[in-house]
Design a protein around this motif. Structure first.
Motif, PDB file in Angstrom:
ATOM      1  N   ALA A 179       5.585  -1.697   1.530  1.00  0.00           N
ATOM      2  CA  ALA A 179       4.243  -2.155   2.078  1.00  0.00           C
ATOM      3  C   ALA A 179       3.900  -3.757   2.198  1.00  0.00           C
ATOM      4  N   VAL A 180       4.705  -4.141   1.205  1.00  0.00           N
ATOM      5  CA  VAL A 180       4.559  -5.786   1.438  1.00  0.00           C
ATOM      6  C   VAL A 180       4.935  -6.425   2.651  1.00  0.00           C
ATOM      7  N   GLU A 181       6.402  -5.729   3.106  1.00  0.00           N
ATOM      8  CA  GLU A 181       7.046  -6.176   4.334  1.00  0.00           C
ATOM      9  C   GLU A 181       6.162  -5.788   5.532  1.00  0.00           C
ATOM     10  N   ARG A 182       5.701  -4.568   5.546  1.00  0.00           N
ATOM     11  CA  ARG A 182       4.968  -4.062   6.533  1.00  0.00           C
ATOM     12  C   ARG A 182       3.515  -4.759   6.791  1.00  0.00           C
ATOM     13  N   THR A 183       3.062  -5.080   5.751  1.00  0.00           N
ATOM     14  CA  THR A 183       1.584  -5.800   5.778  1.00  0.00           C
ATOM     15  C   THR A 183       1.722  -7.367   6.382  1.00  0.00           C
ATOM     16  N   LYS A 184       2.578  -7.860   5.621  1.00  0.00           N
ATOM     17  CA  LYS A 184       2.817  -9.413   5.941  1.00  0.00           C
ATOM     18  C   LYS A 184       3.391  -9.605   7.490  1.00  0.00           C
ATOM     19  N   ALA A 185       4.131  -8.432   7.912  1.00  0.00           N
ATOM     20  CA  ALA A 185       4.891  -8.503   9.422  1.00  0.00           C
ATOM     21  C   ALA A 185       3.448  -8.726  10.414  1.00  0.00           C
ATOM     22  N   THR A 186       2.354  -8.062   9.931  1.00  0.00           N
ATOM     23  CA  THR A 186       1.083  -8.033  10.765  1.00  0.00           C
ATOM     24  C   THR A 186       0.468  -9.334  10.717  1.00  0.00           C
ATOM     25  N   GLY A 187       0.587 -10.276   9.842  1.00  0.00           N
ATOM     26  CA  GLY A 187      -0.088 -11.455   9.616  1.00  0.00           C
ATOM     27  C   GLY A 187      -1.123 -11.586   8.504  1.00  0.00           C
ATOM     28  N   ILE A 188      -1.279 -10.418   7.890  1.00  0.00           N
ATOM     29  CA  ILE A 188      -2.066 -10.173   6.869  1.00  0.00           C
ATOM     30  C   ILE A 188      -1.630 -10.844   5.641  1.00  0.00           C
TER      31      ILE A 188
END
Length: 304
Positions: A179-188
């Motif tokens: 979840a952390v990696e997917r979220t940060k990959a969007t710039g959030i």
């Protein structure tokens, strides 16, 4: 409502604070207003489990619910709370209670949009579980962040699956990492919440979790001590002598927090080290300190 004081101002603390993090993104003072979006939790309503985490009594950390008020009314109440002392304050809408993404996509976006439409609201922070961030919601939030501040705060609690199973968390450490990696990959902007001293854990396990945090694209982290509060399964375990908790004194916990600060990656902002449940709900530990008093003690220890 229950409001958290989080004013953006550069600090002289011996670590990167949440105020430092905010001061790089906003001009002037910025304050979180806690909102109850009327959410439940998938670990309570049968979606993935029943009964919730063994330590969870939502009223212990969000004691003043929305009381049936709309998002706009809750935000207005929050602004009125601060208006006298800080007339130029700007705000972030903080969806804290239960799981802030546990609803149909249309419902979620309507609630978030309502919050962002209110005067002086400059962004949102969404508290949720790592197993409650579907790809379609992440896409919507990624679009939203192009026009406003968006941060997602995941309740990791621990990075040990044995602990997560014991506390009936009903998600895994790998789901948190994903979840952390997917979220940060969007710039959030991405945050984590962990509890120090969960049942069965010792200091080495806590520090293992810190090392995993260091390997992740995390912006902000919250820690707090394990608290036993009334009305929880952990409270019943405590009364039977089955809780298996670390017996932190204030000095013990300060020593642990010093180790955490020394070990944590320097660019990660630390929002807090302690939380304080209402006195009439708290069973253990009873330190008799306000959060700011503990933080002052910790900062003095770090400076030494």
């Amino acid at each position: 409502m229950h409001y958290f004081s989080t004013v953006s101002a550069a600090s002289d603390f011996p670590y990167r604070t949440f105020g430092d993090f905010l001061s790089e993104r906003f001009v002037g003072k910025i304050q979180k207003i806690t909102i109850d979006g009327g959410f439940s939790c998938p670990n309570r309503d049968g979606t993935i489990g029943r009964g919730g985490c063994i330590y969870c009594n939502n009223s212990s950390f969000s004691p003043d619910k929305g009381g049936g008020k709309s998002i706009a009314e809750q935000i207005e109440n929050g602004k009125n709370f601060f208006a006298g002392k800080y007339p130029h304050m700007r705000y972030l809408a903080y969806f804290q209670s239960y799981t802030g993404t546990h609803a149909p996509l249309g419902t979620l976006m309507k609630l978030y949009s309502e919050a962002l439409k209110q005067p002086k609201i400059d962004g949102i922070i969404i508290g949720t579980r790592p197993d409650c961030m579907p790809a379609e919601l992440l896409r919507e939030l990624s679009e939203m962040r192009k026009n406003t501040f968006v941060m997602v705060e995941y309740g990791a609690e621990s990075f040990h699956d044995s602990t997560l199973s014991r506390i009936n968390r009903c998600h895994t450490a790998s789901q948190t990492i994903d979840a952390v990696e997917r979220t940060k990959a969007t710039g959030i902007e991405t945050g984590l919440h962990l509890i120090n001293g969960l049942p069965g854990e010792d200091e080495s396990m806590i520090m293992d979790s810190v090392r995993i945090i260091n390997s992740l694209p995390v912006d902000v982290v919250k820690f707090h001590q394990m608290q036993v509060v009334k009305g929880t399964r952990l409270a019943a375990m405590w009364q039977r002598g089955e809780a298996d908790l670390m017996e932190f004194t204030v000095d013990d916990y300060i020593a642990l927090c010093v180790k955490i600060v020394k070990s944590l990656r320097r660019d990660i902002a630390i929002e807090r080290f302690v939380s304080q449940s209402p006195a009439d709900m708290l069973i253990h530990p009873k330190w008799g300190l306000k959060n700011y008093e503990f933080t002052n003690k910790l900062n003095n220890a770090l400076r030494k």
